[in-house]
Motif scaffolding. Structure first.
Motif, PDB file in Angstrom:
ATOM      1  N   LEU A   8       6.488  -2.902   1.010  1.00 57.64           N
ATOM      2  CA  LEU A   8       5.734  -3.908   1.768  1.00 57.64           C
ATOM      3  C   LEU A   8       4.989  -3.265   2.939  1.00 57.64           C
ATOM      4  O   LEU A   8       3.839  -3.613   3.228  1.00 57.64           O
ATOM      5  CB  LEU A   8       6.681  -4.993   2.281  1.00 57.64           C
ATOM      6  N   LEU A   9       5.650  -2.331   3.590  1.00 59.68           N
ATOM      7  CA  LEU A   9       5.028  -1.628   4.710  1.00 59.68           C
ATOM      8  C   LEU A   9       3.815  -0.836   4.231  1.00 59.68           C
ATOM      9  O   LEU A   9       2.786  -0.772   4.914  1.00 59.68           O
ATOM     10  CB  LEU A   9       6.051  -0.695   5.361  1.00 59.68           C
ATOM     11  N   GLY A  10       3.910  -0.246   3.048  1.00 60.46           N
ATOM     12  CA  GLY A  10       2.793   0.502   2.492  1.00 60.46           C
ATOM     13  C   GLY A  10       1.593  -0.385   2.225  1.00 60.46           C
ATOM     14  O   GLY A  10       0.450   0.018   2.452  1.00 60.46           O
ATOM     15  N   ALA A  11       1.844  -1.596   1.751  1.00 59.88           N
ATOM     16  CA  ALA A  11       0.748  -2.536   1.496  1.00 59.88           C
ATOM     17  C   ALA A  11       0.028  -2.880   2.797  1.00 59.88           C
ATOM     18  O   ALA A  11      -1.201  -2.878   2.860  1.00 59.88           O
ATOM     19  CB  ALA A  11       1.291  -3.802   0.835  1.00 59.88           C
ATOM     20  N   CYS A  12       0.799  -3.162   3.843  1.00 59.88           N
ATOM     21  CA  CYS A  12       0.202  -3.472   5.159  1.00 59.88           C
ATOM     22  C   CYS A  12      -0.574  -2.270   5.697  1.00 59.88           C
ATOM     23  O   CYS A  12      -1.684  -2.412   6.216  1.00 59.88           O
ATOM     24  CB  CYS A  12       1.290  -3.878   6.145  1.00 59.88           C
ATOM     25  N   ALA A  13       0.016  -1.094   5.574  1.00 59.83           N
ATOM     26  CA  ALA A  13      -0.627   0.114   6.084  1.00 59.83           C
ATOM     27  C   ALA A  13      -1.924   0.402   5.341  1.00 59.83           C
ATOM     28  O   ALA A  13      -2.914   0.846   5.939  1.00 59.83           O
ATOM     29  CB  ALA A  13       0.324   1.305   5.951  1.00 59.83           C
TER      30      ALA A  13
END
Length: 260
Positions: A8-13
């Protein structure tokens, strides 16, 4: 469960990388600090591990964002080339500087930095005499400062590169696109430096490569590369004024999270 968080963090980043010309580190670092704390990582290496891992993930977020911006012919490659010379020199020095700062103090420094940049972007603060893009020595010098600071804060340099280029009269979309390109050499040089500096650190968790935590790197990289293209497309549809305000709001929230 932690791996899902990294996805999920990768998607936001990825969205941030394409939208604002940042590598997503301004969000990745605080979330990783929080995650690593819950996982019980040693406090003496926790912040440096978050910064180093963030920089490594930016390598992947930058690639697709740059490709999309280049497809729209927004990247100013002559500016990128000369700034990269300074970036490569500054990034190594910045990583060494960060390794000498204790974790809690480093978190406070990152928080103050985010608030300062947020104020600058929100209030549109800049010197009155705004000239065009500087010559080669000026670009190399600016790249050196940006590379040094980016390695300390675990970011792709967008929060410095974008304001610098817009101040020097570059249109916002071109500033974001060129900043995305500059994030790649920043990330590569800084991540390698953090790997080497943390190579013999005794308190690192398993599956670490120096100050880079591989499970987090893989999880973030898997989704960030795809979502970076989406963010880059969105950047070309939004107004420059709205981009600045969104960017400022994001940085303000991040700064407060580190200081409170």
């Amino acid at each position: 469960m932690e791996f899902v968080l990294y996805l999920l963090l990768g998607a936001c980043a990825g969205v941030l990388a394409g939208l604002f010309g940042v590598g997503g580190g301004i969000i990745i670092v605080p979330v990783l600090v929080f995650s690593f704390t819950l996982q019980g990582f040693d406090a003496s290496v926790l912040t440096h591990l978050a910064v180093g891992t963030s920089l490594a993930t930016i390598v992947f977020t930058s690639i697709n964002a740059v490709r999309e911006h280049h497809r729209k012919r927004a990247v100013q490659w002559p500016i990128f080339i000369w700034m990269t010379i300074g970036i490569l020199l500054g990034a190594g020095v910045g990583a060494k500087t960060a390794s000498l700062i204790q974790g809690p103090l480093l978190q406070k420094i990152i928080g103050v930095f985010a608030l300062v940049i947020a104020a600058q972007m929100a209030l549109d603060l800049k010197p009155k005499a705004s000239r065009g893009v500087p010559g080669k020595p000026g670009l190399i010098g600016a790249g050196g400062v940006i590379g040094w600071a980016s390695a300390i804060f675990g970011i792709g340099g967008g929060s410095l590169t974008v304001p610098f280029l817009t101040w020097r009269s570059l249109p916002m979309q071109q500033a974001v696109a060129t900043s995305s390109a500059c994030g790649l050499p920043i990330a590569v040089a800084s991540a390698l430096s953090f790997m080497l500096l943390g190579w013999h650190e005794e308190h690192l968790p398993p599956h670490s490569l120096g100050y880079v935590y591989l499970p987090a790197l893989v999880g973030i990289a898997v989704t960030s590369m795809f979502f970076a293209r989406f963010g880059a497309r969105l950047a070309h549809k939004l107004s420059p004024r709205l981009l600045k305000r969104l960017f400022a709001a994001l940085l303000f929230c991040v700064g407060l999270s580190f200081l409170i």
